[in-house]
Design a protein around this motif. Sequence first.
Motif, mmCIF file in Angstrom:
data_model
loop_
_atom_site.group_PDB
_atom_site.id
_atom_site.type_symbol
_atom_site.label_atom_id
_atom_site.label_comp_id
_atom_site.label_asym_id
_atom_site.label_seq_id
_atom_site.Cartn_x
_atom_site.Cartn_y
_atom_site.Cartn_z
ATOM 1 N N THR A 155 -26.342 -36.500 2.012
ATOM 2 C CA THR A 155 -25.567 -35.761 1.014
ATOM 3 C C THR A 155 -26.389 -35.657 -0.260
ATOM 4 O O THR A 155 -26.852 -36.669 -0.792
ATOM 5 C CB THR A 155 -24.235 -36.475 0.698
ATOM 6 N N PHE A 156 -26.585 -34.429 -0.740
ATOM 7 C CA PHE A 156 -27.211 -34.224 -2.047
ATOM 8 C C PHE A 156 -26.098 -34.356 -3.090
ATOM 9 O O PHE A 156 -25.446 -33.371 -3.464
ATOM 10 C CB PHE A 156 -27.886 -32.857 -2.111
ATOM 11 N N SER A 157 -25.864 -35.566 -3.542
ATOM 12 C CA SER A 157 -24.662 -35.860 -4.326
ATOM 13 C C SER A 157 -24.582 -35.060 -5.613
ATOM 14 O O SER A 157 -23.497 -34.579 -5.996
ATOM 15 C CB SER A 157 -24.602 -37.355 -4.644
ATOM 16 N N THR A 158 -25.705 -34.895 -6.308
ATOM 17 C CA THR A 158 -25.669 -34.170 -7.578
ATOM 18 C C THR A 158 -25.588 -32.659 -7.387
ATOM 19 O O THR A 158 -25.345 -31.929 -8.343
ATOM 20 C CB THR A 158 -26.898 -34.541 -8.433
ATOM 21 N N VAL A 159 -25.770 -32.174 -6.147
ATOM 22 C CA VAL A 159 -25.518 -30.774 -5.823
ATOM 23 C C VAL A 159 -24.065 -30.598 -5.411
ATOM 24 O O VAL A 159 -23.370 -29.689 -5.879
ATOM 25 C CB VAL A 159 -26.469 -30.291 -4.711
ATOM 26 N N LYS A 160 -23.600 -31.497 -4.566
ATOM 27 C CA LYS A 160 -22.213 -31.429 -4.110
ATOM 28 C C LYS A 160 -21.240 -31.699 -5.253
ATOM 29 O O LYS A 160 -20.178 -31.075 -5.334
ATOM 30 C CB LYS A 160 -22.002 -32.440 -2.983
ATOM 31 N N TRP A 161 -21.594 -32.616 -6.140
ATOM 32 C CA TRP A 161 -20.720 -33.000 -7.258
ATOM 33 C C TRP A 161 -21.483 -32.773 -8.565
ATOM 34 O O TRP A 161 -22.081 -33.705 -9.117
ATOM 35 C CB TRP A 161 -20.289 -34.460 -7.139
ATOM 36 N N HIS A 185 -31.666 -36.681 -9.560
ATOM 37 C CA HIS A 185 -30.960 -36.208 -8.379
ATOM 38 C C HIS A 185 -30.570 -37.434 -7.554
ATOM 39 O O HIS A 185 -31.400 -38.320 -7.311
ATOM 40 C CB HIS A 185 -31.832 -35.276 -7.535
ATOM 41 N N ILE A 186 -29.320 -37.488 -7.135
ATOM 42 C CA ILE A 186 -28.823 -38.576 -6.313
ATOM 43 C C ILE A 186 -28.653 -38.069 -4.884
ATOM 44 O O ILE A 186 -28.062 -37.010 -4.650
ATOM 45 C CB ILE A 186 -27.479 -39.121 -6.831
ATOM 46 N N VAL A 187 -29.167 -38.840 -3.939
ATOM 47 C CA VAL A 187 -29.095 -38.486 -2.519
ATOM 48 C C VAL A 187 -28.549 -39.684 -1.748
ATOM 49 O O VAL A 187 -29.035 -40.809 -1.914
ATOM 50 C CB VAL A 187 -30.480 -38.102 -1.961
ATOM 51 N N ARG A 188 -27.532 -39.437 -0.925
ATOM 52 C CA ARG A 188 -26.961 -40.488 -0.067
ATOM 53 C C ARG A 188 -27.405 -40.263 1.374
ATOM 54 O O ARG A 188 -27.183 -39.193 1.926
ATOM 55 C CB ARG A 188 -25.425 -40.474 -0.121
ATOM 56 N N CYS A 189 -28.007 -41.281 1.972
ATOM 57 C CA CYS A 189 -28.452 -41.217 3.362
ATOM 58 C C CYS A 189 -27.646 -42.211 4.188
ATOM 59 O O CYS A 189 -27.540 -43.384 3.819
ATOM 60 C CB CYS A 189 -29.937 -41.552 3.474
ATOM 61 N N SER A 190 -27.101 -41.745 5.291
ATOM 62 C CA SER A 190 -26.285 -42.593 6.158
ATOM 63 C C SER A 190 -27.067 -42.969 7.403
ATOM 64 O O SER A 190 -27.644 -42.101 8.068
ATOM 65 C CB SER A 190 -25.001 -41.853 6.545
#
Length: 472
Positions: A340-346, A356-361
Motif C-alpha cells: 500500500t502506498f499509504s501517502t498516495v491512498k491517504w 512517502h510511507i509504504v506498507r508491505c505485507s
Amino acid sequence: MTDGAHPHVVVVGGGITGLAAAFFLKDEPVRVTLLEGSPRLGGKLSASEVAGVPVDEGAEALLARRPEGTDLITATGPAGDLVPAGTTSSAIYTRGAMRPLPRRQFMGVPADMDELAATGVVSPAGVARARQESQVPPQDGDVCVAEYVGARLGKEVVDRLVDPLLGGVYAGRSEELSFEATLAPLAAAAKKHPTLTAAVAGLIPPTPAQPVTPAPIFVTLTTGLGALPDAVAKACAAGIRTGAMARDLARTATGWRLVIGSAADPEHLQADAVILAVPAAPAARLLSRTIPAASTALSQIPYASMAIITLAYRKEDFPEQQRSGYLVPAVDGRAVKAVTFSTVKWPHLTRHAPVHIVRCSIGRIGETAILQRDDEDLAALAAAELADATGITKAPVAHRVTRWGGGLPQYNVGHLDRVARIRAAVTRQPGLAVAGAAYDGVGIPACVGTAKAAVEQVLSQLRTTGARDRSE
C-alpha cells in the motif's frame, strides 16, 4: 442477578469487537465489565509514528458501504476525523511487470474478457481458457475457491487474480478457502446466472448515464484507525480491566463464573451473561468444559500469521505513484504479497513530514519460516522487493516491523457449517454469545456487526430469564 438490581454482563476481549459490544450495552439496564488479557485495548488496531507520520500497524481502512464501522465512529465521537481514500486504483505485480486490475471484477473474478485480456495480468492462453467458460453444474456442498472458479475460468485466473486478492484479505490460499464463505455475494449470484462472469456482471452497478461523484469505497481516521479503540472505550459505561486474562468459564445455578488471573492467585467473577469476543483458540479453551461441541468446532478454525513492514522514503527519492498499491500472486514466488502506498491512498498523511510511507505485507498461511527472520532482515527483504517492482534506487530512511502472530482466521471449506454448529451449541446456553472475526467476516464492520448481534442475543435471554423469575 449478581448485584440484586441489574444483571452483570461480562465481555471477554478488548479488541474492537469486545469494545463495540460494551458500547452497545451502555444504555441498557445492565452492569458491564470488559476483560482484556493484554496490557492494552484495541487488539489488532494500533497506530504509531514512522518518520514522524502516524501510521496504522494493523487495519488501515474501513469498507464504507458497510455502515457498522462508520456508524460506530459517528456514535463514539471521532466522525469528524473520517476521510475517504484519495485513490483505490490498484494493480497486480506479476510476470515481471505492474499490470492494472480489471475494472469490472469481483475479488479477481472478471466480468469482461476483453478487459481481462487488455490488462495483461493473465497470459493469452489463460484468457483463451477463460473465454471458454465451462458451465459446470453446481457442486453439492461447499468447495474451495480454486476448485469452483478454476473449473469455470481456468487455473491462471485463480492464480494471477483471485488468489492475490484473497491473500490480501485473509492471508489464505484459494485451494483451501471456502467459496461460499469468502465470496458469499458471488456464491449467491452464481445460483441465478448461467455463467460466473454473468454473475459478476450482475453484482457490478451499471454505469450511470450522467457522470456522478462516486461514493467512497474506503475511509479511515486522520489519526489512524488505531485511535478508534480508545474512542469507543471512553464512550462505554463499562468497567474496563486490562491485564485480566479469563482462564476458565463455568456454568452455575444462576449464571456464569469466570476465573481470572494466574492459577496461583485466581480471581472469581460472577456474571449473568457472557460475551466471548476473543479469537477461536481462546474461545475454544474457555468453552471446553461447558460446551465441548462448540469448543471442538472452534479449534478447527486455523489462523494465519503475518507481518506489516512499514517503510518511509524521502519524498524526492520515491517514484511518482498514481495507484494506491499493488498485489503479488503467490505463484510468482515473492515474499511480499501486498503493498500500500499509504501517502498516495491517504493524502492527509503528507502534511506530517516530507516522506512517502509504504506498507508491505508478508505472510500467507503456512509461510512460517519467513516470519522467523529478524526485523532488520524482513525490512531489507521488503525494501528489495519494492525496489524490483517500482524501480526505486534509494534506501528507506525509517522502517517499522509489526508482527501479527495468528492474526487472521481462515474461512476454509466447511466454515459456514462450523460457525452454524458453534452458534447452535452456544445459543442453547442461556446468557452466552460469541462474536469476532472468526465467524462472519474479518473486517472492522463485520466484527462490529457480530458484536451487535451478540448483545441482542444476551439481552433477549436476560429479558426472558427476568420475566420467568418475576412470574415465579
